[in-house]
Design an enzyme around this catalytic site. Structure first.
Site, mmCIF file in Angstrom:
data_model
loop_
_atom_site.group_PDB
_atom_site.id
_atom_site.type_symbol
_atom_site.label_atom_id
_atom_site.label_comp_id
_atom_site.label_asym_id
_atom_site.label_seq_id
_atom_site.Cartn_x
_atom_site.Cartn_y
_atom_site.Cartn_z
ATOM 1 N N LEU A 111 -20.205 95.384 43.898
ATOM 2 C CA LEU A 111 -21.054 96.364 43.231
ATOM 3 C C LEU A 111 -22.503 95.904 43.126
ATOM 4 C CD1 LEU A 111 -18.490 97.174 40.418
ATOM 5 C CD2 LEU A 111 -19.168 98.736 42.265
ATOM 6 N N GLY A 112 -22.939 95.066 44.071
ATOM 7 C CA GLY A 112 -24.314 94.604 44.044
ATOM 8 C C GLY A 112 -24.614 93.836 42.764
ATOM 9 N N GLY A 135 -21.908 93.326 39.898
ATOM 10 C CA GLY A 135 -20.760 92.430 39.973
ATOM 11 C C GLY A 135 -19.717 92.900 40.957
ATOM 12 N N GLY A 184 -22.211 90.496 51.038
ATOM 13 C CA GLY A 184 -20.866 91.060 51.029
ATOM 14 C C GLY A 184 -19.907 90.274 51.907
ATOM 15 N N ASP A 185 -20.402 89.803 53.051
ATOM 16 C CA ASP A 185 -19.561 88.994 53.937
ATOM 17 C C ASP A 185 -19.231 87.649 53.290
ATOM 18 O OD1 ASP A 185 -19.915 91.070 55.752
ATOM 19 O OD2 ASP A 185 -21.657 90.102 56.658
#
Length: 318
Positions: free
Chosen positions: A233-234, A237, A263-264
């Site tokens: 969620l950026g 969190g 994200g990876d």
């Protein structure tokens, strides 16, 4: 073995303007870097730096510059030969804390190249392996490529994760009855694509402490057969739904340098935690700690374990 599949790899070039990006203006580049890219390759680098066995599977011509960079990194990989060159993705860093991405589509794979790539992946994966299918599909690959690979890999006894978006994600969501992966990692925008909702609004709700919409959506995907759903969620969190329950962890404060690859990195952290047989709360904590470490690093830099602070993650059961 953890195996990553990058259907549309890239050379990631990052330039830092040291000031604002002005449309129509002339800019001088203050810093310039070139790194191997593509979501599956990023995940594989995180796993490799943690000392776990990993192999990255990708399409690339034998003399492609990407393969040279992977050799420099020491990343174990298997490349299926193709005629086209690997695409270049450009990331522009500008003030104040703004990241602009310009991504090429990638070379088109013909039918024989698609078949050879699939055969290579299925030959590398075996019973008990974890396979992560990550990123966009190169032109020439069918939109339901991940659906077909999930089914084929599960028939070989592998555990399969997917991180994708847009049409390939829609195809997978429509086929969950027969092709539910063991692990799915959407961000807020991608979760919105599955729900037909506004992903930015979902992230804003989470940032305001209203987690029910995200939690219910993740738990619904879990009930439909997905083994674990990790929603990043950026700055708000992340949330994990698995084993019939959901956990949430807010982001730890960090100075943002580059969000590319965060994200990876979170995916790598989750796969590392799962390989270490950690319980769901610690899997979420390790995942977000990896993502947080990544945003504090330049370009598409994937963190090493010594750069990751798991103790800074706070996890609550919802």
């Amino acid at each position: 073995m953890i195996i990553t599949f990058t259907a549309n790899p890239s050379l990631d070039r990052t330039v830092d303007l040291g000031g604002p990006l002005v449309p129509g203006g002339v800019h001088r580049i203050g810093a310039d870097g070139l790194q191997p890219g593509g979501k599956g390759i990023n995940v594989a680098l995180g796993v490799h730096r943690a000392g776990l066995p990993v192999t990255a599977v990708l399409p690339a011509a034998p003399q492609d510059a990407l393969l040279e960079l992977l050799e420099v990194e020491g990343l174990p990989h298997r490349a299926s030969p193709v005629a086209g060159r690997v695409r270049t993705n450009l990331t522009v860093l500008s003030a104040p804390e703004t990241t602009t991405k310009l991504n090429e589509p990638g070379a088109t794979l013909d039918r024989a190249e698609v078949a050879a790539l699939e055969e290579l992946l299925l030959a590398v994966a075996g019973p008990g392996d974890s396979v992560m299918l990550s990123g966009s599909l190169a032109p020439g690959l069918p939109v339901d490529e991940y659906v077909r690979l999930v089914v084929a890999l599960r028939e070989r006894g592998a555990r399969v994760g997917v991180d994708t978006s847009d049409a390939p994600l829609a195809a997978l969501a429509a086929a969950l009855d027969s092709a539910a992966p063991d692990f799915l990692k959407p961000n807020a925008e991608e979760l919105g694509q599955i729900l037909g909702a506004d992903g930015a609004a979902l992230e804003a709700e989470a940032a305001a402490g209203r987690l029910d919409p995200v939690a219910e959506a993740a738990l619904d995907l879990h009930r439909r057969g997905v083994g674990a759903v990790l929603v990043t969620l950026g700055g708000a969190g992340g949330l994990l739904a698995t084993e019939g329950a959901a956990w949430y962890s807010p982001s730890a404060p960090v100075e943002v340098v580059s969000t590319v690859g965060a994200g990876d990195s979170a995916t790598a952290g989750y796969l590392i935690a799962r390989a270490l047989e950690e319980e769901p709360p610690l899997r979420l904590a390790r995942s977000l700690a990896y993502g947080t470490a990544a945003v504090g690093l330049p370009g598409t830099t994937i963190p090493r374990p010594d750069q990751v602070r798991i103790d800074a993650s706070r996890v609550v059961r919802l």
